[in-house]
Design a protein around this motif. Structure first.
Motif, short mmCIF file in Angstrom:
data_model
loop_
_atom_site.label_atom_id
_atom_site.label_comp_id
_atom_site.label_asym_id
_atom_site.label_seq_id
_atom_site.Cartn_x
_atom_site.Cartn_y
_atom_site.Cartn_z
N SER A 99 -5.00 2.46 0.32
CA SER A 99 -4.54 3.37 -0.72
C SER A 99 -5.57 4.47 -0.98
CB SER A 99 -4.25 2.60 -2.01
OG SER A 99 -3.27 1.60 -1.80
N ALA A 122 0.83 -1.21 0.00
CA ALA A 122 0.00 0.00 0.00
C ALA A 122 0.87 1.26 0.00
CB ALA A 122 -0.94 0.00 1.20
N ILE A 141 0.88 4.26 -2.76
CA ILE A 141 0.68 5.66 -2.39
C ILE A 141 1.86 6.51 -2.86
CG2 ILE A 141 0.51 7.23 -0.40
CD1 ILE A 141 -0.88 4.76 1.04
#
Length: 450
Positions: free
Chosen positions: A60, A22, A26
């Motif tokens: 996310s 994640a 990002i």
């Protein structure tokens, strides 16, 4: 060069740790400028379990939805900002704060798991910093949150330019818009009227224990109580239904092509509106779908094949009509213009981070060029439907005001409806109205030659 055992082990750890995955997704958005869709497509390992995939996606979307506020808190908690090359650590810090502030993950678990992910990232030296940041937030959360609340664009998690634009354009609706932008959008279906009816399909869903309801304004739309995987939808692969927001479905209703008419869908990909037009108007002479992206044209083709529909597909810049137009006029034109997408932030929270004020000025120029280029293709007496998924007046009613002032052969065909807000020209759907995305429509009619 062959990877060392340490490098191979680190890569394997990164590919199995959902928080690291994640964080890297990002990072791809905030540091590399990728769209969230693209970052997820590239960053989600195929070996990840269904549960872990859902977790990564939720993290996310959540971090990017609340980025402005989370980053404000992170900067307050850090003694000095992370270096640009350590944007993965910034992402991990944001991820930890998001879990504490916006999820059901227990605070101690959010801290320990995020610190553990930092240790496995290849930058274990930063674990103490991430630990200190998150624990400091837990100790001083009330004070820090109150500090964020004093700054409206931070509290509502919008970049300042966008907050100001929404405030200026929609002073009475700004609170509603800003709040709805931070909610997760629902899942809406479009029933293929060539296959079944909305009521009949609703009954099919009920038999599968999928709770849903008919939409009050879009005739073929069904709103699901809870999103499901498309393979759970009855007869999806057989073309009975598609996924499309109700606001986008209004385009076909408004354009309403008649038997024998020739229709153009400019900027057509991924083809949802093209397919809807063909579903409700099977007796038109031809639908031409134009898009400049060859890969997205393939997506239109896939949708047409699944729905058992036919259209003429052209890969070209719709504004460069000399490259693709056959000189035969169109009775109806749908111009779903490139726009800021500020009406679909619920679905694409990365828009808040990726879009800039300067982008809006450039998009207005593109929209104007498309209107000017496509208008000569419309037959006298024909109609052009201008559509955007934007809530900014600069792209919408002001664009149409300018066009009408410069084209004496054009007149507005008023949209009379129970949805949206009547504007100086066209109608505006505010994000979240009746569960819909933010959308703008204006219908223009070309005067018949005298």
């Amino acid at each position: 060069m062959r990877a060392t055992f340490k490098e191979s082990h680190l890569a394997k750890v990164k590919s199995n740790n959902s928080r690291l995955i994640a964080a890297n997704i990002i990072k791809s958005v905030i540091a590399e400028g990728r769209s969230l869709d693209s970052a997820l497509e590239r960053g989600l390992p195929s070996t990840l379990s269904t549960q872990d995939r859902a977790f990564v996606q939720a993290m996310s979307y959540g971090v990017l939805r609340w980025y402005e506020k989370l980053n404000f808190l992170l900067e307050k908690l850090l003694r000095k900002p992370f270096r640009k090359k350590d944007s993965d650590l910034q992402a991990l810090g944001l991820l930890g704060l998001y879990q504490i502030g916006y999820t059901r993950v227990k605070p101690h678990a959010a801290v320990s798991e995020t610190v553990s992910a930092t240790k496995k990232s290849g930058k274990s030296w930063a674990a103490a910093t991430i630990n200190a940041v998150l624990r400091n937030y837990l100790r001083n959360r009330e004070e820090l949150d109150q500090e964020a609340e004093k700054i409206p664009h931070i509290q509502t998690a919008h970049p300042l330019w966008l907050y100001d634009a929404i405030k200026d354009d929609w002073p009475e609706q700004q609170t509603e818009i800003l709040s709805n932008n931070n909610l997760q959008a629902g899942m809406t279906l479009r029933v293929n009227s060539q296959k079944t009816t909305a009521q009949a399909y609703l009954e099919s869903l009920e038999k599968q224990n999928i709770e849903a309801s008919l939409h009050p304004f879009a005739r073929e739309a069904i709103c699901l109580q809870k999103a499901v995987e498309i393979d759970q939808l009855p007869d999806f692969q057989q073309g009975a239904v598609s996924v499309q927001d109700a606001a986008a479905q209004l385009a076909a209703q408004l354009l309403a092509p008649q038997e024998g008419e020739r229709v153009l869908d400019a900027c057509a990909a991924p083809g949802g509106k093209s397919c809807h037009l063909l579903e409700i108007s099977p007796t038109i002479s031809e639908l031409v779908a134009v898009d400049c992206d060859a890969k997205r044209i393939e997506k239109i083709k896939e949708n047409l094949n699944r729905l058992q529909l036919k259209a003429t597909l052209i890969t070209a810049d719709a504004a460069l009509t000399g490259d693709w137009w056959d000189k035969k006029p169109f009775n109806k034109i749908l111009l779903d213009a490139p726009c800021s997408a500020t009406g679909v932030i619920r679905r694409h929270p990365d828009i808040k981070w990726l879009r800039t004020k300067e982008d809006i000025d450039n998009l207005v120029i593109i929209q104007q060029a498309l209107l000017e280029a496509l208008w000569p293709l419309l037959a006298p007496g024909g109609r052009l439907l201008y559509a955007t998924c934007s809530i900014l007046k600069q792209e919408n009613e002001l664009q149409i005001t300018r066009f009408l002032a410069n084209h004496k052969d054009a007149a507005e065909h008023a949209i009379i409806a129970d949805w949206g807000i009547t504007r100086s020209h066209g109608r505006q759907i505010i994000t979240g109205e009746s569960g819909m995305d933010g959308f703008y429509y204006a219908c223009l009619k070309k005067h018949c030659a005298t």
